[in-house]
Design a protein around this motif. Structure first.
Motif: not given
Length: 424
Positions: A32-33, A191-192, A215-217, A238-240
């Motif tokens: 995802i990154y 990971q939802e 989550y990631a910052v 937007e993510y997740g």
């Protein structure tokens, strides 16, 4: 990794193998990154990265495959052996020490996956400051950690790892990076469940466990507009799944249930009203019937009804006499004279049939009067059967019981025909 109390060299590797997931699973999640990683390559011809607490090396391997010069650091020797067996560049070193050894503006990416929750708060602050120093303009700091917004994670799963200190809310971690000078920050919830992401309503358990568990910052160091504008689309996305989103979906479900309940209540009220109206009509009908019976009783028991009884009886007799008189005068089929004559004629006919000589003499006389002969022939016959009856019905399609009924009728008709022929 940061200096923390780890039971032995093999414990944490075995723990991650069981509870974090396979290398293949973790590597697929890290993809995802890659959109962020690819954007850096647009302006940095020699991209490089340092991964703090590199663990089994999934991130090192993924970035190496995408053209990055990678360096991993970790304190766990068991983890480092897994990296070294794959030819990855790793060092057993404390994360803060590794950052301090780097020059200013020397790294494209500084990353730390699931290390922030292991650190004392002051150490986490120092890590963010050092990361900002060593990053190139436009470079990215990536910190991934368990999501305390997920109720099950915050109250249960987080404490499965004995080296965790406390959950870090995403608002706090994003504030820290902004406070210490990063130009902008984005929170990626990870990971939802994809089914839950598209669901229109959720259960209570899904509220408790369904928020993105990690989550990631991602924080970006300030750079020229020609660099940072290239990341705008990624930072605007937007993510997740948030807890607020799930609560809204749950409230929609409750509203739908309440609406259905209200509609059912309205229908029940309408049905009750209809039943009440039906009961009122039934009561009214019963009242009317009672009143009618009362009126009838009053009439029957009245003096006038008793006084006029002889008149009613006389009227009835008069009507019977009039109908009988008309029948006698018109000699109608239902009149007594005609019925009496028909019985007499039948007796004479039967007597004649029983005496062949007499029958022959009478038949010779009647031959001169065909219409009278035909009329006398019909007297006493219950059936007017046409001559030469045909039986075109195919018995193949009939059931056994139907065939029996059909054959019985056929025999009876044939017998009747023979009787008629004898009479002739």
């Amino acid at each position: 990794m940061i200096k923390t109390a780890i039971p032995n060299n093999d414990f944490y590797k075995a723990f991650e193998d069981r509870y974090r997931g396979s290398r293949e699973l973790i590597k697929s999640r890290l993809e995802i990154y890659l959109p962020f990683v690819e954007k850096i390559k647009d302006f940095d011809t020699n991209p490089n990265a340092i991964d703090l607490g590199c663990g089994r090396g999934e991130w090192l391997e993924l970035l190496s495959e995408n053209g990055y010069a990678m360096q991993g650091v970790d304190l766990d020797a068991g983890m480092l052996e897994s990296c070294q067996s794959r030819g990855l560049s790793v060092t057993q070193k404390d994360a803060i020490e590794a950052l301090k050894e780097l020059s200013d503006n020397s790294c494209s990416i500084v990353s730390g996956f699931h290390i922030a929750e292991h650190l004392p708060f002051d150490t986490l602050q120092l890590l963010i400051q050092e990361a900002l120093r060593v990053l190139k303009p436009g470079g990215l700091l990536i910190l991934e950690t368990p999501n305390a917004e997920n109720i099950q994670v915050a109250t249960d799963n987080f404490y499965l790892d004995p080296t965790h200190t406390r959950p870090i809310p995403s608002q706090l971690l994003s504030f820290l990076t902004e406070y210490y000078g990063f130009w902008r920050t984005k929170v990626l919830r990870l990971q939802e469940s994809q089914e839950l992401l598209s669901a229109t309503s959720v259960t209570l358990w899904q509220i408790i466990s369904g928020v993105s568990p990690d989550y990631a910052v991602i924080s970006q160091k300030q750079a020229g507009n020609e660099i940072v504008s290239n990341f705008d689309e990624l930072f605007d996305k937007e993510y997740g799944i948030t807890l607020e989103t799930l609560v809204a979906k749950f409230e929609n479900r409750l509203t739908s249930i309440q609406t259905q309940a209200s509609q059912a209540e309205i229908k029940a009220t309408q049905s009750q009203a209809q039943a009440t109206q039906a009961q009122i009509k039934a009561t009214q009908a019963q009242t009317q019937a009672t009143q009618a019976w009362h009126h009838y009783t009053m009439v029957v028991n009245s003096r006038s009804w008793k006084v006029t009884k002889p008149l009613r009886v006389a009227g009835k007799v008069a009507r019977w006499f009039m109908r009988g008189s008309v029948a006698w005068l018109t000699f109608s089929p239902s009149s007594r004279p005609r019925r009496t004559l028909k019985k007499l004629a039948i007796k004479i006919k039967n007597y004649t049939n029983a005496h062949p000589k007499l029958k022959k003499q009478i038949t010779n006389i009647l031959n001169h009067f065909p219409s009278l002969k035909a009329r006398l022939r019909r007297i006493g016959n219950d059936y007017n059967l046409p001559p030469n009856i045909k039986y075109p019905i195919s018995q193949d399609a009939l059931s056994p019981r139907t065939k029996k009924v059909y054959n019985d009728l056929k025999v009876a008709i044939e017998q009747k025909e023979k009787e008629v022929q004898k009479c002739e």
